[in-house]
Design a protein around this motif. Structure first.
Motif, PDB file in Angstrom:
ATOM      1  N   SER A  11       0.736  -1.218  -0.082  1.00  0.00           N
ATOM      2  CA  SER A  11      -0.020  -0.055  -0.065  1.00  0.00           C
ATOM      3  C   SER A  11       0.772   1.232  -0.124  1.00  0.00           C
ATOM      4  O   SER A  11       0.642   2.200  -1.045  1.00  0.00           O
ATOM      5  N   HIS A 110       0.414  -5.545 -10.969  1.00  0.00           N
ATOM      6  CA  HIS A 110      -0.443  -4.362 -11.660  1.00  0.00           C
ATOM      7  C   HIS A 110       0.209  -3.002 -11.394  1.00  0.00           C
ATOM      8  O   HIS A 110       1.422  -2.740 -10.836  1.00  0.00           O
ATOM      9  N   ASP A 114       2.154   1.377  -5.304  1.00  0.00           N
ATOM     10  CA  ASP A 114       2.906   0.606  -4.404  1.00  0.00           C
ATOM     11  C   ASP A 114       3.545  -0.416  -5.135  1.00  0.00           C
ATOM     12  O   ASP A 114       4.574  -1.191  -4.595  1.00  0.00           O
ATOM     13  N   HIS A 115       3.606  -0.489  -6.585  1.00  0.00           N
ATOM     14  CA  HIS A 115       3.865  -1.481  -7.369  1.00  0.00           C
ATOM     15  C   HIS A 115       4.863  -1.023  -8.706  1.00  0.00           C
ATOM     16  O   HIS A 115       5.523  -1.572  -9.388  1.00  0.00           O
ATOM     17  N   ASP A 222      -1.000  -8.981  -3.653  1.00  0.00           N
ATOM     18  CA  ASP A 222      -2.610  -8.306  -3.873  1.00  0.00           C
ATOM     19  C   ASP A 222      -3.787  -9.125  -4.520  1.00  0.00           C
ATOM     20  O   ASP A 222      -3.915  -8.948  -5.829  1.00  0.00           O
ATOM     21  N   HIS A 270      -6.812  -7.899  -0.778  1.00  0.00           N
ATOM     22  CA  HIS A 270      -6.036  -8.636  -0.170  1.00  0.00           C
ATOM     23  C   HIS A 270      -6.199  -9.918   0.920  1.00  0.00           C
ATOM     24  O   HIS A 270      -7.198 -10.101   1.248  1.00  0.00           O
ATOM     25  N   HIS A 292       3.771  -8.012   1.430  1.00  0.00           N
ATOM     26  CA  HIS A 292       2.949  -7.103   1.366  1.00  0.00           C
ATOM     27  C   HIS A 292       2.410  -6.683   2.576  1.00  0.00           C
ATOM     28  O   HIS A 292       0.932  -6.724   2.801  1.00  0.00           O
TER      29      HIS A 292
HETATM   30 ZN   LIG Z   1      -0.277  -3.560  -3.343  1.00  0.00          ZN
END
Ligand SMILES: [Zn+2]
Ligand SMILES: [Zn+2]
Length: 333
Positions: A11, A110, A114-115, A222, A270, A292
């Motif tokens: 996140s 994705h 945060d990615h 995720d 999640h 994560h």
């Molecule tokens: Zn994430």
């Protein structure tokens, strides 16, 4: 395959505060005093003392967001580009200069922030072609919400959001390629066989299965379970028999259901220990790495989550090893 964890948080980044560091120091000093008084232990070797403390007391899981490096010899694959990509980029400079360039393949689950947010801070992007260095970077990502991967990456760097645009980087430095991925897609990156499957997350996410020289690494972050007792067949298909399964385990079930910690997290995309353990059992994976971590989870919370999954796996008769990911964790398969 050598797997290294550079960012394990979900996140948003979350580093320890001064008060938290202070509390850790206090607790460790307190433990040291207790050990010496209770057992009249003459040990003054701090290194020995520290090494026998649980990880959550002597270390920290880390605050950078999702980024995992998979080194397969000739191919280097990077799973997601959260802020952990910044220190990973710094670690690659020597190799880049020695080899006159890097060939890297980025597999994106994705394109939530945060990615991808580590990409603008990936040092090797800014080395000018005129130095003789040629980097080749290939970004594999889904067509989430009808947008292809390249525009999504380009957009986050568009001035005024960021001072150096995607086009400028492409012009002065390197080869940048965006490759679109679809559900059920199988392809090769050098000698590594890659399988992508779409999982359950807002704006969609992809899980990845990498196979190389008989070893299997699976990365499914995720992803929200539909039912904790009946894992998604797509997830099982990816994870089955994996040597290493890296999985989202952001919440406890109580947090997920809203019994503690505010509102329920249904639909946030999640997972939680009960669902993770069930999948580990049914997919018969050798090792599960919890990933994560919630930005609100303390080191102790993450340690407790690891214990919870381990107990659930053992109670189900499983033999999977369980470990919570931390920045710097390295696993060789
Ligand atoms: Zn994430
Ligand atoms: Zn997401």
């Amino acid at each position: 395959m050598k797997v290294r964890f550079w960012g394990v948080r979900g996140s948003v980044c979350s580093s320890l505060t001064a008060a938290q560091v202070n509390q850790k120091l206090f607790n460790v000093m307190n433990d040291y005093d207790t050990m010496r008084m209770a057992y009249r232990d003459p040990r003054t070797n701090y290194k020995d003392f520290l090494s026998q403390l649980p990880f959550w007391k002597r270390g920290t899981y880390g605050g950078n967001t999702s980024c995992v490096e998979v080194d397969c010899g000739n191919e280097r694959i990077i799973l997601d580009m959260g802020t952990g990509l910044r220190p990973l980029g710094n670690s690659l400079f020597k190799e880049m200069f020695d080899k006159k360039g890097l060939r890297l393949s980025f597999l994106l689950s994705h394109v939530h922030w945060d990615h991808i947010q580590g990409l603008p801070f990936f040092g090797p992007l800014y080395v000018n072609k005129e130095t003789g260095i040629r980097n080749s970077l290939n970004f594999y990502g889904g067509t989430n919400w009808m947008k292809q991967v390249e525009p999504c990456l380009r957009m986050q760097m568009d001035p005024p959001n960021f001072p150096v645009s995607w086009e400028e980087i492409r012009r002065i430095t390197h080869e940048l390629v965006g490759s679109d991925v679809y559900d059920m897609m199988n392809f090769l990156i050098g000698g590594v066989s890659v399988k992508a499957r779409k999982l359950n997350h807002p704006q969609e996410t992809y899980g990845w299965r990498l196979e190389h020289k008989g070893r299997v690494v699976v990365y499914t972050t995720d992803n929200e379970p539909y039912d904790p007792l009946f894992p998604d067949p797509k997830l099982l298909d990816l994870a089955k028999g994996a040597d290493l399964w890296i999985t989202d385990c952001q919440y406890t079930k109580e947090v997920y259901e809203g019994k503690v910690g505010g509102v329920p997290r249904h639909g946030w995309g999640h997972s939680y220990p009960e669902a993770v353990a069930q999948t580990a059992l049914q997919a018969n994976v050798k090792k599960v790495v919890l990933f994560h971590h919630d930005p609100g989870s303390s080191d102790r919370d993450i340690y407790d989550m690891e214990e919870r999954v381990r107990k659930l796996v053992q109670a189900g008769g499983g033999k999977s090893e369980v470990e919570a990911a931390w920045e710097g964790l390295e696993i060789v398969l």
